[in-house]
Design a protein around this motif. Sequence first.
Motif, short mmCIF file in Angstrom:
data_model
loop_
_atom_site.label_atom_id
_atom_site.label_comp_id
_atom_site.label_asym_id
_atom_site.label_seq_id
_atom_site.Cartn_x
_atom_site.Cartn_y
_atom_site.Cartn_z
N PHE A 170 37.51 41.72 36.66
CA PHE A 170 37.14 41.81 37.97
C PHE A 170 37.30 40.57 38.62
O PHE A 170 37.97 40.07 39.59
CB PHE A 170 35.68 41.55 37.81
CG PHE A 170 35.08 41.54 38.50
CD1 PHE A 170 34.85 42.17 39.60
CD2 PHE A 170 34.40 40.03 38.91
CE1 PHE A 170 34.28 41.64 41.61
CE2 PHE A 170 33.24 39.80 39.77
CZ PHE A 170 33.17 40.64 41.65
N PRO A 171 37.37 38.97 37.47
CA PRO A 171 37.48 37.57 37.86
C PRO A 171 39.31 37.74 38.89
O PRO A 171 39.53 36.95 39.97
CB PRO A 171 37.56 36.76 37.29
CG PRO A 171 36.68 37.86 36.09
CD PRO A 171 37.24 39.10 36.59
N ILE A 172 40.26 38.63 38.36
CA ILE A 172 41.04 37.81 38.34
C ILE A 172 41.37 38.34 40.06
O ILE A 172 41.80 38.00 41.28
CB ILE A 172 42.63 38.77 38.07
CG1 ILE A 172 42.40 37.78 36.84
CG2 ILE A 172 44.20 39.03 38.41
CD1 ILE A 172 43.44 37.98 35.48
N GLY A 173 41.44 40.15 40.19
CA GLY A 173 40.77 40.87 41.59
C GLY A 173 39.67 40.17 43.27
O GLY A 173 40.44 39.55 44.02
N GLY B 228 36.67 56.69 18.47
CA GLY B 228 37.97 55.62 18.88
C GLY B 228 37.38 53.93 19.71
O GLY B 228 36.81 53.81 20.09
N TYR B 229 37.03 55.63 20.86
CA TYR B 229 36.75 54.40 22.41
C TYR B 229 35.81 54.13 22.73
O TYR B 229 35.32 52.88 22.77
CB TYR B 229 36.94 55.83 23.38
CG TYR B 229 38.48 56.24 23.57
CD1 TYR B 229 39.75 55.55 23.74
CD2 TYR B 229 38.53 58.00 23.07
CE1 TYR B 229 40.71 56.25 24.02
CE2 TYR B 229 40.05 58.07 23.32
CZ TYR B 229 41.11 57.22 23.96
OH TYR B 229 41.76 57.96 23.47
N ILE B 230 34.58 55.32 21.58
CA ILE B 230 33.05 54.11 21.67
C ILE B 230 33.30 52.58 20.79
O ILE B 230 32.73 52.11 21.42
CB ILE B 230 32.17 54.95 21.25
CG1 ILE B 230 32.29 56.81 21.78
CG2 ILE B 230 31.09 54.39 20.84
CD1 ILE B 230 31.25 56.83 21.20
N PHE B 231 34.20 52.67 20.15
CA PHE B 231 33.73 51.46 18.84
C PHE B 231 34.59 50.26 19.89
O PHE B 231 34.60 48.66 20.13
CB PHE B 231 35.12 51.35 18.02
CG PHE B 231 34.39 52.30 16.93
CD1 PHE B 231 32.80 51.20 16.47
CD2 PHE B 231 34.29 53.43 16.40
CE1 PHE B 231 32.17 51.91 15.36
CE2 PHE B 231 33.59 54.26 15.40
CZ PHE B 231 32.34 53.18 14.83
N PRO C 85 33.03 47.77 24.30
CA PRO C 85 32.25 46.46 24.75
C PRO C 85 33.62 45.49 25.00
O PRO C 85 33.66 45.61 25.80
CB PRO C 85 32.50 46.00 22.74
CG PRO C 85 31.47 47.19 21.69
CD PRO C 85 32.97 48.62 22.74
N TRP C 86 34.75 46.11 24.03
CA TRP C 86 35.93 45.04 23.54
C TRP C 86 36.39 45.23 25.88
O TRP C 86 36.73 45.03 26.36
CB TRP C 86 37.45 45.13 23.73
CG TRP C 86 38.83 44.75 23.94
CD1 TRP C 86 38.34 43.32 22.89
CD2 TRP C 86 39.22 44.93 24.35
NE1 TRP C 86 39.86 42.65 24.54
CE2 TRP C 86 40.59 44.02 24.30
CE3 TRP C 86 40.22 46.24 24.87
CZ2 TRP C 86 41.49 43.78 25.72
CZ3 TRP C 86 41.40 46.42 25.90
CH2 TRP C 86 42.22 44.97 26.04
N ILE C 87 36.43 46.45 26.04
CA ILE C 87 37.06 47.66 27.02
C ILE C 87 36.27 46.84 28.15
O ILE C 87 36.65 46.14 29.45
CB ILE C 87 36.77 48.56 26.86
CG1 ILE C 87 38.13 49.42 26.58
CG2 ILE C 87 37.35 49.40 28.39
CD1 ILE C 87 38.91 50.85 26.17
N LEU C 88 35.15 46.60 28.09
CA LEU C 88 34.23 46.54 28.87
C LEU C 88 34.17 44.82 29.98
O LEU C 88 34.37 44.47 31.20
CB LEU C 88 32.55 46.83 28.57
CG LEU C 88 32.03 48.23 29.42
CD1 LEU C 88 30.81 48.22 28.38
CD2 LEU C 88 31.65 49.36 30.45
#
Length: 308
Positions: free
Chosen positions: A32-35, A15-18, A21-24
């Motif tokens: 990253f842009p917000i930070g 489930g985490y593997i699927f 891509p969204w998490i990355l």
Amino acid sequence: MKVGLVKKNIKKYEGYIFILPWILGFFIFTIFPIGFAFYIGFTDWNSFTEPKFIGLDNYISLFKDPNFLNSLKVTVIYAAFAIPLGIVSSLLIAVIVNVKVKGIYLFRTALYLPAVVSGVSIALLWRWILDPDYGLINFLLSYIGISGPNWLGDPAWVLPSYVMMAIWGAGGGMLTYLAGLQDIPRSLYESAEIDGAGWWTKFRHITLPMLSPVIFYNLVMGIIGAFRKFNDAYIIGGAGNQAQFYMVYLYENAFNFYKMGYATAMAWILFIIILLLTLLVFKTSPLWVFYSGELENGKKKKTKNKSR
């Protein structure tokens, strides 16, 4: 044995593997842009050289900058008029077109079209409509003996011009109100008519309460949209500094003056303003937003209490 163990572990985390891509994507393109933007707000950076940390200097300078204060003032005044007028006009149009007559779908489509047309096209269209010599509005006013004002050339008429442009896009809100109107049970109106209620009583005590969640949604979206006004203000401008909306001044600092740290600080202040206003609306919503589910739950509770 080892192969079976590997397969078991993969199945455990598949489930985490699927969703990897969204998490990355979320971390790379959102977190990253917000930070990074948060850090840039505390720096002096022109987008080309190394950012120089200057602490709170950008935020302190902003409130000493007359152009920043003017842009905030112009945007607040615009929002104070454009938001309620947009809500009222959208609701009025929705009530008018919420009838079953031949050709009504054509009228609905025509009224909704301005909401989906490109912002640049709308700005160029309004520049012609508001032209003091050849514009449509002044041409029509001349027929009734009124000399039209220099809409965008007179500082006193710049903000009223932009408020008119805001009403032009009322078709977008009309669609949500129309959906809400068609979701109101007809039985409520029939019961009110049996009791002798007129159109105003039905509108006030049935239509408005049942549409309050839609009004709430459009109010929040209106606040966000008004404070982020940019396209037409940047393209057609206006006399003096009356068309210097918040986002226009932010854009100028970022891409004309290359003061990216200063512009980022402006963006964070805008975020805080919109956040506080949105929270205020959410906080007051229990006083005026009606949800039919709450009424049903309330009736069930009363029935249970009576049965006891």
